[in-house]
Design a protein around this motif. Structure first.
Motif, PDB file in Angstrom:
ATOM      1  N   ARG A  64     -10.969 -18.191   5.207  1.00 24.60           N
ATOM      2  CA  ARG A  64     -10.133 -17.079   4.744  1.00 24.60           C
ATOM      3  C   ARG A  64      -8.641 -17.428   4.862  1.00 24.60           C
ATOM      4  O   ARG A  64      -7.826 -16.624   5.327  1.00 24.60           O
ATOM      5  CB  ARG A  64     -10.460 -15.781   5.477  1.00 24.60           C
ATOM      6  N   HIS A  65      -8.307 -18.614   4.424  1.00 22.13           N
ATOM      7  CA  HIS A  65      -6.921 -19.075   4.511  1.00 22.13           C
ATOM      8  C   HIS A  65      -5.985 -18.138   3.755  1.00 22.13           C
ATOM      9  O   HIS A  65      -6.315 -17.613   2.703  1.00 22.13           O
ATOM     10  CB  HIS A  65      -6.798 -20.486   3.922  1.00 22.13           C
ATOM     11  N   SER A  66      -4.812 -17.952   4.328  1.00 17.89           N
ATOM     12  CA  SER A  66      -3.729 -17.234   3.669  1.00 17.89           C
ATOM     13  C   SER A  66      -2.424 -17.868   4.127  1.00 17.89           C
ATOM     14  O   SER A  66      -2.388 -18.579   5.144  1.00 17.89           O
ATOM     15  CB  SER A  66      -3.758 -15.743   4.013  1.00 17.89           C
TER      16      SER A  66
ATOM     17  N   GLU B 180     -14.559 -20.854   2.272  1.00 22.44           N
ATOM     18  CA  GLU B 180     -15.236 -19.566   2.431  1.00 22.44           C
ATOM     19  C   GLU B 180     -15.878 -19.436   3.798  1.00 22.44           C
ATOM     20  O   GLU B 180     -15.850 -18.375   4.421  1.00 22.44           O
ATOM     21  CB  GLU B 180     -16.309 -19.416   1.346  1.00 22.44           C
ATOM     22  N   ARG B 181     -16.490 -20.542   4.262  1.00 25.98           N
ATOM     23  CA  ARG B 181     -17.213 -20.496   5.524  1.00 25.98           C
ATOM     24  C   ARG B 181     -17.400 -21.906   6.055  1.00 25.98           C
ATOM     25  O   ARG B 181     -17.449 -22.870   5.300  1.00 25.98           O
ATOM     26  CB  ARG B 181     -18.576 -19.848   5.305  1.00 25.98           C
TER      27      ARG B 181
END
Length: 144
Positions: free
Chosen positions: A84-86, A116-117
């Motif tokens: 869940r990179h941001s 994603e995982r």
């Protein structure tokens, strides 16, 4: 030692934390498996916290380098995989690395990838590396 190049014909790195090209002297390489936030006792560190998990991943990477008898300057390539990179995770993850390596940050060819995982649902960061076990280049000539 490893040579790092940023040719003028390529874009400059967006941060001084990596190089566009890393060149390692010929000789044995070590491939460090993806390190997750599991400590030496087998416990997950920092459940739900990217920064704390990244710090443990970097600790594990440093332990692997220590076991090989080399330092971060021997890292040729490093891959960072972040669930869940941001954009707001970049700073804390690199701060975690600096808390472990200090001024000895392993500048190298690198990859920072949002995924994603990872292998387990609670793992948020995984870091792998390729390390040169050779000390110098001898007569290698590189012109850029």
């Amino acid at each position: 030692m490893i040579r790092h190049l940023n040719p003028a014909s390529m874009p400059a790195p967006v941060a001084p934390l990596y190089a566009q090209i890393s060149i390692a002297p010929a000789g044995p390489l070590a491939f460090i498996a993806g390190q997750v936030a599991i400590n030496a006792e087998g416990r997950l560190v920092g459940k739900g916290d990217h920064r704390l998990q990244a710090e443990q991943c970097f600790r594990n990477l440093k332990s692997a380098l220590d076991a090989l008898g080399v330092g971060p300057e021997h890292v040729v390539r490093m891959g960072l995989h972040v669930v869940r990179h941001s954009d707001d995770l970049v700073g804390p993850i690199f701060e975690a690395g600096h808390s472990v390596f200090g001024q000895g940050w392993p500048v190298c060819a690198s990859l920072f990838l949002g995924v994603e995982r990872l292998g387990q649902a609670d793992w948020l960061v995984e870091i792998d590396a390729i390390v040169s076990l050779v000390a110098d280049f001898g007569a290698l000539r590189i012109s850029v």
